[in-house]
Write a protein that holds these residues in place. Structure first.
Motif, PDB file in Angstrom:
ATOM      1  N   UNK A  46      -3.459  66.841 -15.657  1.00 23.96           N
ATOM      2  CA  UNK A  46      -3.718  65.511 -16.220  1.00 23.96           C
ATOM      3  C   UNK A  46      -2.922  65.283 -17.498  1.00 23.96           C
ATOM      4  N   UNK A  47      -2.825  66.321 -18.323  1.00 22.84           N
ATOM      5  CA  UNK A  47      -2.144  66.181 -19.613  1.00 22.84           C
ATOM      6  C   UNK A  47      -0.624  66.119 -19.464  1.00 22.84           C
ATOM      7  N   UNK A  48      -0.087  66.899 -18.536  1.00 24.76           N
ATOM      8  CA  UNK A  48       1.367  67.048 -18.426  1.00 24.76           C
ATOM      9  C   UNK A  48       2.000  66.129 -17.390  1.00 24.76           C
ATOM     10  N   UNK A  49       1.165  65.493 -16.546  1.00 19.63           N
ATOM     11  CA  UNK A  49       1.715  64.508 -15.627  1.00 19.63           C
ATOM     12  C   UNK A  49       1.902  64.966 -14.193  1.00 19.63           C
ATOM     13  N   UNK A  50       1.164  65.990 -13.762  1.00 21.11           N
ATOM     14  CA  UNK A  50       1.260  66.475 -12.386  1.00 21.11           C
ATOM     15  C   UNK A  50       0.185  65.817 -11.519  1.00 21.11           C
ATOM     16  N   UNK A  51       0.530  65.524 -10.292  1.00 20.96           N
ATOM     17  CA  UNK A  51      -0.391  64.784  -9.411  1.00 20.96           C
ATOM     18  C   UNK A  51      -1.544  65.656  -8.926  1.00 20.96           C
ATOM     19  N   UNK A  52      -1.294  66.941  -8.701  1.00 25.24           N
ATOM     20  CA  UNK A  52      -2.310  67.824  -8.129  1.00 25.24           C
ATOM     21  C   UNK A  52      -2.297  69.168  -8.849  1.00 25.24           C
ATOM     22  N   UNK A  53      -3.376  69.928  -8.642  1.00 27.67           N
ATOM     23  CA  UNK A  53      -3.504  71.264  -9.218  1.00 27.67           C
ATOM     24  C   UNK A  53      -3.846  72.262  -8.121  1.00 27.67           C
ATOM     25  N   UNK A  54      -3.259  73.462  -8.224  1.00 28.23           N
ATOM     26  CA  UNK A  54      -3.546  74.564  -7.316  1.00 28.23           C
ATOM     27  C   UNK A  54      -3.824  75.817  -8.134  1.00 28.23           C
ATOM     28  N   UNK A  55      -4.548  76.770  -7.542  1.00 24.89           N
ATOM     29  CA  UNK A  55      -4.794  78.043  -8.220  1.00 24.89           C
ATOM     30  C   UNK A  55      -4.145  79.221  -7.496  1.00 24.89           C
ATOM     31  N   UNK A  56      -3.515  78.975  -6.363  1.00 22.72           N
ATOM     32  CA  UNK A  56      -2.829  80.019  -5.612  1.00 22.72           C
ATOM     33  C   UNK A  56      -1.395  79.557  -5.371  1.00 22.72           C
ATOM     34  N   UNK A  57      -0.420  80.243  -5.986  1.00 23.53           N
ATOM     35  CA  UNK A  57       0.959  79.790  -5.859  1.00 23.53           C
ATOM     36  C   UNK A  57       1.450  79.810  -4.416  1.00 23.53           C
ATOM     37  N   UNK A  58       0.853  80.666  -3.592  1.00 29.19           N
ATOM     38  CA  UNK A  58       1.281  80.724  -2.194  1.00 29.19           C
ATOM     39  C   UNK A  58       0.989  79.424  -1.448  1.00 29.19           C
ATOM     40  N   UNK A  59      -0.015  78.683  -1.937  1.00 27.58           N
ATOM     41  CA  UNK A  59      -0.325  77.393  -1.303  1.00 27.58           C
ATOM     42  C   UNK A  59       0.813  76.400  -1.483  1.00 27.58           C
ATOM     43  N   UNK A  60       1.620  76.565  -2.534  1.00 24.26           N
ATOM     44  CA  UNK A  60       2.736  75.648  -2.767  1.00 24.26           C
ATOM     45  C   UNK A  60       3.775  75.745  -1.661  1.00 24.26           C
ATOM     46  N   UNK A  61       3.905  76.933  -1.088  1.00 22.58           N
ATOM     47  CA  UNK A  61       4.954  77.169  -0.096  1.00 22.58           C
ATOM     48  C   UNK A  61       4.660  76.469   1.222  1.00 22.58           C
ATOM     49  N   UNK A  62       3.402  76.123   1.463  1.00 18.24           N
ATOM     50  CA  UNK A  62       3.011  75.450   2.704  1.00 18.24           C
ATOM     51  C   UNK A  62       2.971  73.937   2.569  1.00 18.24           C
ATOM     52  N   UNK A  63       3.226  73.425   1.368  1.00 17.09           N
ATOM     53  CA  UNK A  63       3.133  71.986   1.137  1.00 17.09           C
ATOM     54  C   UNK A  63       4.459  71.303   1.466  1.00 17.09           C
TER      55      UNK A  63
END
Length: 379
Positions: A46-63
């Motif tokens: 919210x502060x830095x301007x990102x649309x979503x938040x994740x807690x597992x970096x591996x989830x980014x690879x499937x997006x």
């Protein structure tokens, strides 16, 4: 983006600002930021301007909405995240130093080379290359304005852990940071001097020193500072200061100093290049200025010329303010984002590459080995 602390904030600003000041062939969309703690990561998003938040970096690879992975985490995680992201077809920007060991850096460089064959690109974040005065210094050397380079002097001086009561942070733990002042800040001056000269370091002789061996365990961190807890002390397992001599492939001699114990020096990156036809001098604490000495001028009027690097014809500057209106620390990160986007969108390899990061890692490893052996070491 993986990580949202000091470097995460700097990178976030760069992604936000780059398309608003520069004409880019593709517009960065800040899709998701990743961190270990859900509440803190959502607050950072919210502060830095990102649309979503994740807690597992591996989830980014499937997006499907993630095409670039920006790694802003401690060095012990760089190799795993970068290699996996490249293999998943994501372009990668990774903070420096590239890894915590030469073996990790070699694996990352190999992964980047394989990915490039598929049109997937990687870059390491040696951001100071993008300071306009440092880019101008490179241009002057490339134009032959210094003649043959004889001497390189480089210092990176800070003072944020002079106080022995300053608490432990991950930057003071070898398993997380890889090394101390050598890798954290020394890596920057290694890359910057190699960039300016268009040459590489081939041999080093160095020494490392740890001045404070135990520090209070921290209860919290913010940027480079922290708050000590009541949980006792822990060992400092990295160097506090690094000094080394170097030889460059082209014949120049270099002296390098990196320390976080230089009282009164906040972020003093000092580089001086002496050649057969002239000299250059730069200090990041006066980052909009480059000093140039023309060695072929009449001795009666010769002297160092103070160049205020804010003219539209200077590197990157035409996108910003009128001449004389200085830039700051954050602008180099914006320039980094601009160069990365332009390269990736154009299908060309961004620089510095993971191979460049590997070269710096080999210099750092050679300095450590030299210090232990008290002998010169090849890079």
């Amino acid at each position: 983006m993986v990580g949202h602390a000091f470097m995460g904030a700097a990178h976030s600003q760069a992604w936000r600002v780059a398309p608003r000041f520069f004409d880019l062939p593709a517009r960065p969309v800040m899709a998701v930021v990743c961190g270990r703690d859900r509440a803190r990561t959502e607050a950072a998003a919210a502060r830095l301007g990102w649309a979503h938040a994740e807690t597992d970096w591996k989830a980014l690879l499937d997006r499907d909405d993630v095409h670039v992975v920006d790694i802003c985490t401690p060095g012990d995680t760089h190799a795993e995240i970068a290699v996996a992201a490249l293999e998943a077809g994501k372009h990668v920007l990774c903070e420096k130093p590239l890894a915590n060991s030469v073996a990790e850096a070699e694996a990352m460089a190999s992964a980047a080379e394989r990915a490039a064959d598929r049109g997937v690109h990687a870059m390491v974040g040696f951001t100071y290359r993008r300071v306009p005065a440092i880019s101008l210094a490179r241009d002057l050397v490339a134009q032959g304005r210094l003649g043959r380079v004889h001497h390189v002097r480089a210092q990176y001086l800070q003072d944020w852990i002079v106080d022995p009561a300053a608490p432990l942070s991950w930057r003071l733990q070898k398993e997380k940071a890889g090394s101390g002042a050598l890798g954290d800040i020394g890596a920057h001056i290694v890359d910057a001097t190699q960039f300016i000269l268009g040459d590489t370091i081939s041999e080093v002789s160095g020494t490392l020193e740890t001045f404070v061996a135990e520090r209070p365990v921290a209860s919290a961190h913010s940027g480079l500072s922290g708050t000590a807890s009541s949980a006792g002390t822990g060992p400092v397992t990295v160097d506090d200061a690094a000094l080394f001599l170097a030889r460059f492939t082209g014949g120049a001699l270099g002296s390098f100093e990196a320390t976080r114990f230089a009282n009164g020096r906040k972020n003093a990156i000092r580089i001086e290049i002496n050649g057969s036809a002239g000299s250059l001098a730069f200090d990041f604490e006066d980052m909009n200025v480059l000093h140039y000495f023309d060695g072929v001028e009449d001795a009666a009027v010769a002297g160092f010329r103070r160049i205020v690097v804010t003219e539209p014809q200077h590197p990157y500057v035409d996108a910003w303010w009128p001449a004389g209106h200085g830039l700051g620390y954050e602008h180099a990160f914006t320039h980094q984002a601009v160069d990365f986007v332009r390269a990736v969108a154009g299908g060309t390899a961004p620089a510095p590459s993971f191979a460049d990061g590997l070269q710096v890692q080999r210099v750092l490893a050679a300095v450590e080995d030299s210090s232990a052996a008290r002998a010169w070491r090849d890079v």
